[in-house]
Design a protein around this motif. Structure first.
Motif, mmCIF file in Angstrom:
data_model
loop_
_atom_site.group_PDB
_atom_site.id
_atom_site.type_symbol
_atom_site.label_atom_id
_atom_site.label_comp_id
_atom_site.label_asym_id
_atom_site.label_seq_id
_atom_site.Cartn_x
_atom_site.Cartn_y
_atom_site.Cartn_z
ATOM 1 N N UNK A 1 0.892 -1.168 0.000
ATOM 2 C CA UNK A 1 0.000 0.000 0.000
ATOM 3 C C UNK A 1 0.921 1.207 0.000
ATOM 4 N N UNK A 2 1.020 1.872 -1.161
ATOM 5 C CA UNK A 2 2.053 2.901 -1.336
ATOM 6 C C UNK A 2 2.097 3.877 -0.165
ATOM 7 N N UNK B 1 4.906 -5.564 2.783
ATOM 8 C CA UNK B 1 5.323 -6.743 3.528
ATOM 9 C C UNK B 1 4.365 -7.867 3.259
ATOM 10 N N UNK B 2 4.567 -8.980 3.937
ATOM 11 C CA UNK B 2 3.676 -10.114 3.683
ATOM 12 C C UNK B 2 2.294 -9.898 4.312
ATOM 13 N N UNK B 3 1.255 -9.952 3.481
ATOM 14 C CA UNK B 3 -0.106 -9.863 3.986
ATOM 15 C C UNK B 3 -0.510 -11.222 4.556
#
Ligand SMILES: [Zn+2]
Ligand SMILES: [Zn+2]
Lengths: 229, 343
Positions: free
Chosen positions: B23-24, B29-31
């Motif tokens: 999300x800019x 990272x890992x969701x």
């Protein structure tokens, strides 16, 4: 087995020059023999256990044959013309076989393994000595299905060509209309237009004091040549 | 082997790999982590991340998952002074400095490692000063599923000299400083060398055990060198008198003091007239006048390596050449610049 440097020196001498192929070949042979558990492949008790398939007729093949002692005439050296820098080491006693492939990336890595040497040839030689086996080679465990007629030892089968009468050994005939035919007669052959001829000094022999033999020793045999019709 | 399934059919299956969310300006990272069991509520989230299909993994005997591969690779890459955790994130494992020290990279092994298909490792430059915990290298296997043999071969290549990356703590040396030059000795000009060199020594955690001054006289310089050795110094720094002028006798004095393996000249600017020698196994560095006018010179490249126990010979001084040209920036940003990074 003798140390690498000694093997390399004798291999280069037998081959005619020291080249990267000698280094790769000597190392390939040392690794191959180690993997199949032969410590002294040229010694009497081990010589009959080893068969090596070389997949290229290049410098490397000479070094592999030199170090392992395998020979075409003993049927322990097999040339399979794949154009691949690889050789398979096969232990006849245990059935174990490993195929060792020389990596392409080793060429590109010479510059990082011997950066202080500018001249390309010497750099390659130095780098190929420094690289570990893991960089120089990939290894596959393979199954070798060797036909009985490819084994060393006495001829397993003889048969006569049904077209020309030539004796064919070890199942190298093809069957055409259920009849054995030799390779030349079958047409699948490296030459064409075969025609039997006579040749100069047809009666020469190394043992007998024939006139032709004496002339040979005088060194003027060349002047007596005549064209083959 | 990988099997592709529709995300709607994935409920109850476990994820084959981490799924990254960006999300800019907010989050990267890992969701979802590998092994997470997909439930009904996840489907929307996954679809929002552009995942309309997922992989199901069915490993053959000779296959391994990217996370397993990354651990094998990290094991081979990590030399002494390196710490890593077997907890790959998005397939990557980071290798960290286990202590403050000098990073050393086996560039040949690294190149050979990266020539193996489908594995990668990226590192900081060799001879970078690293702090404890600092990320100095990272590795990953590129495909989700790999054959085990090439991964193991890559790890063996990495381990050929004990690992591609290693960090060595700098030893704490007792440094003897000899500042040469008749003008300084006789008080005609003020010495600036001693404070500059002392600062560099203490910045690296060593101590200056003694500073002596000598005029341009080979006998007196020799005596100063010998005195430092006799009083237990294990590293000598000499400044001044390193050029080819007839009055510059420092090099002669260094030889008279019993120096062996004298290497005069380094492939760096500033620092061409640098000298490295050793007396009774004690390293001696001759610092040319450029050390006064430039914040960073070849000394800054060589001193940490000496303290890390490396032997500096003609070869090391020559290899500095690639990247050995200082750009003389108005605002010096070393070590965050290319100076000395070629090797
Ligand atoms: Zn050759
Ligand atoms: Zn025939």
């Amino acid at each position: 087995m003798q140390p690498f440097e000694i093997l390399l020196e004798s291999s280069a001498k037998a081959h005619g020059h020291l080249c990267p192929g000698q280094i790769v070949g000597v190392r390939m042979a040392m690794l191959g023999c180690r993997l199949i558990g032969l410590s002294e492949p040229t010694r009497r008790d081990q010589i009959k256990k080893l068969i090596v398939y070389v997949e290229m007729d290049r410098c490397t093949a000479d070094a592999v044959a030199h170090v392992t002692g395998v020979k075409l005439g003993r049927r322990s050296l097999k040339f399979v013309d794949y154009g691949i820098m690889a050789a398979t080491f096969f232990n006849l006693e245990t059935g174990k076989a490993f195929r060792i492939i020389s990596t392409e990336e080793a060429r590109d890595l010479a510059a990082v393994y011997a950066p202080e040497i500018a001249e390309k040839g010497s750099r390659q030689l130095a780098a190929y000595k420094r690289m570990p086996d893991s960089v120089l080679f990939r290894v596959q465990k393979v199954h070798v299905n060797i036909d009985e007629c490819d084994l060393p030892g006495p001829t397993r089968r003889k048969i006569v060509c049904s077209v020309c009468g030539q004796m064919i050994r070890d199942k190298r005939e093809s069957m055409i209309d259920d009849r054995p035919v030799c390779r030349p007669c079958s047409g699948a052959c490296y030459f064409t237009h075969a025609r039997e001829v006579s040749w100069p000094d047809m009666n020469w022999s190394p043992g007998e004091q024939t006139p032709a033999n004496r002339t040979n020793r005088d060194g003027d045999a060349g002047n007596r040549r005549f064209a083959i019709q | 082997m990988l099997k592709k399934i529709n995300v709607e059919d994935a409920v109850g299956t476990r994820l084959a790999h981490d799924i990254t969310e960006i999300r800019p300006g907010e989050f990267k990272g890992p969701a979802f982590r590998q092994g997470h069991e997909v439930c009904n509520e996840d489907i929307c989230h996954l679809q929002k991340l552009g995942k309309n299909h997922l992989y199901l993994i069915d490993l053959a005997d000779d296959e391994i998952h990217e996370n397993q591969a990354a651990a094998i690779l990290a094991q081979g890459l990590a030399g002494e002074g390196i710490r890593w955790e077997d907890n790959p994130k998005e397939g990557k494992i980071g290798l960290h400095a286990a202590m403050d020290g000098l990073l050393s990279v086996d560039a040949a092994a690294l190149a050979a490692f990266n020539m193996v298909d489908e594995v990668m490792c990226a590192t900081l430059h060799s001879h970078t000063l690293a702090q404890k915990g600092q990320l100095v290298a990272a590795t990953r296997a590129i495909p989700l599923v790999m054959k085990r043999a090439p991964v193991e071969r890559a790890a063996a290549i990495a381990a050929q000299h004990g690992g591609v990356v290693s960090v060595k703590a700098l030893k704490k040396a007792k440094v003897g400083l000899v500042v040469t030059g008749s003008e300084v000795f006789h008080g005609l000009i003020e010495d600036k060398f001693a404070p500059i060199l002392s600062g560099k020594v203490t910045d690296l955690g060593s101590e200056v055990a003694g500073v002596s001054f000598a005029p341009d006289d080979e006998t007196l310089i020799t005596t100063a060198i010998r005195n430092h050795i006799d009083s237990g110094c294990n590293l000598l720094l000499l400044s001044g008198g390193m050029s080819v002028d007839p009055d510059d006798v420092t090099r002669k004095a260094i030889r008279m003091a019993g120096a062996q393996e004298v290497n005069y000249g380094a492939a760096a600017l500033p620092g061409a007239m640098f000298l490295v020698a050793s007396i009774d196994g004690i390293p001696l560095l001759g610092v040319p006048a450029c050390g006064l006018h430039h914040r960073v010179t070849v000394l800054d490249l060589v001193l940490p390596r000496i303290l890390a126990g490396e032997k500096i010979t003609k070869k090391e001084l020559a290899f500095i050449g690639h990247g050995g040209l200082c750009m003389d920036c108005p605002e010096c940003s070393y070590p965050h610049c290319p100076f000395g990074k070629g090797m």
